[in-house]
Design a protein around this motif. Sequence first.
Motif, PDB file in Angstrom:
ATOM      1  N   ASP A   2       0.837  -1.194   0.000  1.00  0.00           N
ATOM      2  CA  ASP A   2       0.000   0.000   0.000  1.00  0.00           C
ATOM      3  C   ASP A   2       0.878   1.251   0.000  1.00  0.00           C
ATOM      4  O   ASP A   2       1.923   1.301   0.655  1.00  0.00           O
ATOM      5  CB  ASP A   2      -0.890  -0.038   1.243  1.00  0.00           C
ATOM      6  N   ILE A   3       0.473   2.276  -0.716  1.00  0.00           N
ATOM      7  CA  ILE A   3       1.254   3.516  -0.816  1.00  0.00           C
ATOM      8  C   ILE A   3       1.363   4.201   0.545  1.00  0.00           C
ATOM      9  O   ILE A   3       2.419   4.720   0.902  1.00  0.00           O
ATOM     10  CB  ILE A   3       0.634   4.457  -1.874  1.00  0.00           C
ATOM     11  N   ALA A   4       0.317   4.177   1.331  1.00  0.00           N
ATOM     12  CA  ALA A   4       0.347   4.801   2.654  1.00  0.00           C
ATOM     13  C   ALA A   4       1.353   4.092   3.564  1.00  0.00           C
ATOM     14  O   ALA A   4       2.136   4.744   4.272  1.00  0.00           O
ATOM     15  CB  ALA A   4      -1.037   4.783   3.280  1.00  0.00           C
ATOM     16  N   LYS A   5       1.354   2.755   3.544  1.00  0.00           N
ATOM     17  CA  LYS A   5       2.300   1.996   4.361  1.00  0.00           C
ATOM     18  C   LYS A   5       3.734   2.270   3.921  1.00  0.00           C
ATOM     19  O   LYS A   5       4.637   2.406   4.747  1.00  0.00           O
ATOM     20  CB  LYS A   5       2.008   0.503   4.287  1.00  0.00           C
ATOM     21  N   MET A   6       3.949   2.352   2.619  1.00  0.00           N
ATOM     22  CA  MET A   6       5.285   2.608   2.100  1.00  0.00           C
ATOM     23  C   MET A   6       5.753   4.012   2.502  1.00  0.00           C
ATOM     24  O   MET A   6       6.902   4.220   2.883  1.00  0.00           O
ATOM     25  CB  MET A   6       5.311   2.469   0.580  1.00  0.00           C
ATOM     26  N   SER A   7       4.847   4.967   2.461  1.00  0.00           N
ATOM     27  CA  SER A   7       5.178   6.328   2.863  1.00  0.00           C
ATOM     28  C   SER A   7       5.553   6.390   4.339  1.00  0.00           C
ATOM     29  O   SER A   7       6.527   7.045   4.722  1.00  0.00           O
ATOM     30  CB  SER A   7       3.997   7.250   2.581  1.00  0.00           C
ATOM     31  N   ILE A   8       4.806   5.708   5.173  1.00  0.00           N
ATOM     32  CA  ILE A   8       5.100   5.669   6.609  1.00  0.00           C
ATOM     33  C   ILE A   8       6.447   5.012   6.855  1.00  0.00           C
ATOM     34  O   ILE A   8       7.262   5.496   7.656  1.00  0.00           O
ATOM     35  CB  ILE A   8       3.970   4.943   7.371  1.00  0.00           C
ATOM     36  N   ALA A   9       6.717   3.913   6.166  1.00  0.00           N
ATOM     37  CA  ALA A   9       7.990   3.211   6.346  1.00  0.00           C
ATOM     38  C   ALA A   9       9.165   4.090   5.925  1.00  0.00           C
ATOM     39  O   ALA A   9      10.196   4.143   6.613  1.00  0.00           O
ATOM     40  CB  ALA A   9       7.990   1.916   5.554  1.00  0.00           C
TER      41      ALA A   9
END
Length: 64
Positions: A2-9
Amino acid sequence: MDIAKMSIALNQAQVQQQASLSVMKMVMDKGKVQANDMLEMMGEGAAVPTANHPHLGGKIDIQA
């Protein structure tokens, strides 16, 4: 992923890297202060006169 998870990571990795660099800079600054203090102390020691017995230590006996 997910783009949101990748951004958070990615943001977490960036924060960890910034924290690591900050700690490293603090340690380096502390080391510089300690090195300067040590050099200052060594310089003061060289200024202390050691001529209480100027005749001692001028000759070395190296006979076998």
